[in-house]
Design a protein around this motif. Sequence first.
Motif, PDB file in Angstrom:
ATOM      1  N   ILE A 110       8.691 124.808   4.905  1.00  0.00           N
ATOM      2  CA  ILE A 110       9.177 124.646   6.277  1.00  0.00           C
ATOM      3  C   ILE A 110      10.456 125.424   6.577  1.00  0.00           C
ATOM      4  O   ILE A 110      10.645 125.895   7.696  1.00  0.00           O
ATOM      5  CB  ILE A 110       9.365 123.140   6.554  1.00  0.00           C
ATOM      6  CG1 ILE A 110       7.980 122.503   6.469  1.00  0.00           C
ATOM      7  CG2 ILE A 110      10.048 122.882   7.891  1.00  0.00           C
ATOM      8  CD1 ILE A 110       7.705 121.334   7.267  1.00  0.00           C
ATOM      9  N   LEU A 111      11.318 125.578   5.557  1.00  0.00           N
ATOM     10  CA  LEU A 111      12.634 126.175   5.832  1.00  0.00           C
ATOM     11  C   LEU A 111      12.582 127.541   6.527  1.00  0.00           C
ATOM     12  O   LEU A 111      13.310 127.762   7.498  1.00  0.00           O
ATOM     13  CB  LEU A 111      13.466 126.248   4.545  1.00  0.00           C
ATOM     14  CG  LEU A 111      14.039 124.893   4.091  1.00  0.00           C
ATOM     15  CD1 LEU A 111      14.739 125.025   2.746  1.00  0.00           C
ATOM     16  CD2 LEU A 111      14.991 124.310   5.132  1.00  0.00           C
ATOM     17  N   PRO A 112      11.734 128.464   6.067  1.00  0.00           N
ATOM     18  CA  PRO A 112      11.688 129.764   6.757  1.00  0.00           C
ATOM     19  C   PRO A 112      11.264 129.637   8.217  1.00  0.00           C
ATOM     20  O   PRO A 112      11.746 130.389   9.076  1.00  0.00           O
ATOM     21  CB  PRO A 112      10.618 130.551   5.974  1.00  0.00           C
ATOM     22  CG  PRO A 112      10.420 129.826   4.699  1.00  0.00           C
ATOM     23  CD  PRO A 112      10.840 128.413   4.903  1.00  0.00           C
ATOM     24  N   LEU A 113      10.401 128.677   8.500  1.00  0.00           N
ATOM     25  CA  LEU A 113       9.957 128.473   9.884  1.00  0.00           C
ATOM     26  C   LEU A 113      11.090 127.895  10.717  1.00  0.00           C
ATOM     27  O   LEU A 113      11.270 128.244  11.887  1.00  0.00           O
ATOM     28  CB  LEU A 113       8.745 127.541   9.921  1.00  0.00           C
ATOM     29  CG  LEU A 113       7.499 128.078   9.217  1.00  0.00           C
ATOM     30  CD1 LEU A 113       6.433 127.006   9.091  1.00  0.00           C
ATOM     31  CD2 LEU A 113       6.947 129.282   9.982  1.00  0.00           C
ATOM     32  N   GLU A 114      11.866 127.027  10.087  1.00  0.00           N
ATOM     33  CA  GLU A 114      13.023 126.440  10.761  1.00  0.00           C
ATOM     34  C   GLU A 114      14.022 127.537  11.123  1.00  0.00           C
ATOM     35  O   GLU A 114      14.555 127.566  12.230  1.00  0.00           O
ATOM     36  CB  GLU A 114      13.665 125.426   9.813  1.00  0.00           C
ATOM     37  CG  GLU A 114      14.394 124.313  10.494  1.00  0.00           C
ATOM     38  CD  GLU A 114      14.843 123.249   9.491  1.00  0.00           C
ATOM     39  OE1 GLU A 114      14.781 122.082   9.834  1.00  0.00           O
ATOM     40  OE2 GLU A 114      15.249 123.604   8.365  1.00  0.00           O
ATOM     41  N   LYS A 115      14.214 128.460  10.202  1.00  0.00           N
ATOM     42  CA  LYS A 115      15.152 129.565  10.444  1.00  0.00           C
ATOM     43  C   LYS A 115      14.701 130.437  11.600  1.00  0.00           C
ATOM     44  O   LYS A 115      15.516 130.975  12.340  1.00  0.00           O
ATOM     45  CB  LYS A 115      15.295 130.420   9.180  1.00  0.00           C
ATOM     46  CG  LYS A 115      16.112 129.735   8.112  1.00  0.00           C
ATOM     47  CD  LYS A 115      16.726 130.753   7.132  1.00  0.00           C
ATOM     48  CE  LYS A 115      17.458 130.044   6.009  1.00  0.00           C
ATOM     49  NZ  LYS A 115      16.572 129.732   4.852  1.00  0.00           N
ATOM     50  N   LYS A 116      13.380 130.586  11.738  1.00  0.00           N
ATOM     51  CA  LYS A 116      12.842 131.413  12.831  1.00  0.00           C
ATOM     52  C   LYS A 116      12.776 130.661  14.151  1.00  0.00           C
ATOM     53  O   LYS A 116      12.269 131.190  15.136  1.00  0.00           O
ATOM     54  CB  LYS A 116      11.411 131.851  12.476  1.00  0.00           C
ATOM     55  CG  LYS A 116      11.347 133.015  11.512  1.00  0.00           C
ATOM     56  CD  LYS A 116       9.929 133.603  11.567  1.00  0.00           C
ATOM     57  CE  LYS A 116       9.425 133.950  10.188  1.00  0.00           C
ATOM     58  NZ  LYS A 116       7.975 134.156  10.158  1.00  0.00           N
ATOM     59  N   GLY A 117      13.209 129.398  14.163  1.00  0.00           N
ATOM     60  CA  GLY A 117      13.174 128.610  15.391  1.00  0.00           C
ATOM     61  C   GLY A 117      11.795 128.047  15.705  1.00  0.00           C
ATOM     62  O   GLY A 117      11.518 127.673  16.842  1.00  0.00           O
TER      63      GLY A 117
END
Length: 248
Positions: free
Chosen positions: A90-97
């Motif tokens: 999930i973290l990379p998706l969180e970073k991309k908003g």
Amino acid sequence: MGEKTVGRLRNDGEARVGTGVPGLDEMLEGGFPAGSLVTLAGRPGTGKTIFASQFLYQGARDVEEPGMYVSMLEGRKAYLRNLARLGFDILPLEKKGLFRFLEMPTLTAEGLPAIWEEIVRNIEEADIVRLVIDSFTAMSQAFGSQGDIRVFTHMLLGKIIGGAGCTTLMITETPPGFLGEDSPNPGMQEFIADGVMHFHLVPVAGDARVRYIEITKMRGTNHQMGPIPIDIGSRGISVRSPHFPGRR
Ligand SMILES: Nc1ncnc2c1ncn2[C@@H]1O[C@H](COP(=O)(O)OP(=O)(O)OP(=O)(O)O)[C@@H](O)[C@H]1O
Ligand SMILES: [Mg+2]
């Protein structure tokens, strides 16, 4: 709020939002109706959180639809750790908003309007298209009387969530000890919701258990009737072939 992109379009132009569960969209004419409110009901440990998270994860990763998980029950750390074990990165998706986790731990009836303002603010800020609320049960416990719950439910589900236009999964906890199928006394939210999915974990021969979901309502959709056997495996939830239930 700007124009939102929604799921894939059916031939007749009615938008559908993918469930994220392999095999399930085909049983729902392509997915949940875009903008609908769907109740996920079930006892503890039946897979509601995993299902709802997979819906957000698939939407963010595969079709770049921003999703938000609003949790009254679980902290962000434990949540992310549990999902990482299922391969949901999930973290990379969180970073991309494309993903947000909103922790809303303490609830009182007086505090609810502020919480709702915060949820709506986040929806608008991040252009959220897919929303999960975990859970309706936790929110309704803030109220003293059934009458208050009714007023709140109408306001929340009808106006606030409906107005935001997100496809929303609303988790409802069925009390432990209740082994039956559908609740004999469906809650208000089941009447107001566009769709209702029940999650089950039932004993079969020996000490085996099988998981299944049942769609008891989906407005505007010719959906599968009867139990849909599922598995929770190392990649999350999948639909199992109905011909081979039982132990695995
Ligand atoms: N990696 C995994 N492999 C197989 N099964 C798993 C895995 N991770 C979790 N599970 C199963 O999923 C269950 C948890 O599912 P989930 O958290 O979605 O339940 P829930 O319906 O949200 O429960 P609650 O109402 O308590 O929040 C676990 O009890 C376990 O049986
Ligand atoms: Mg849960």
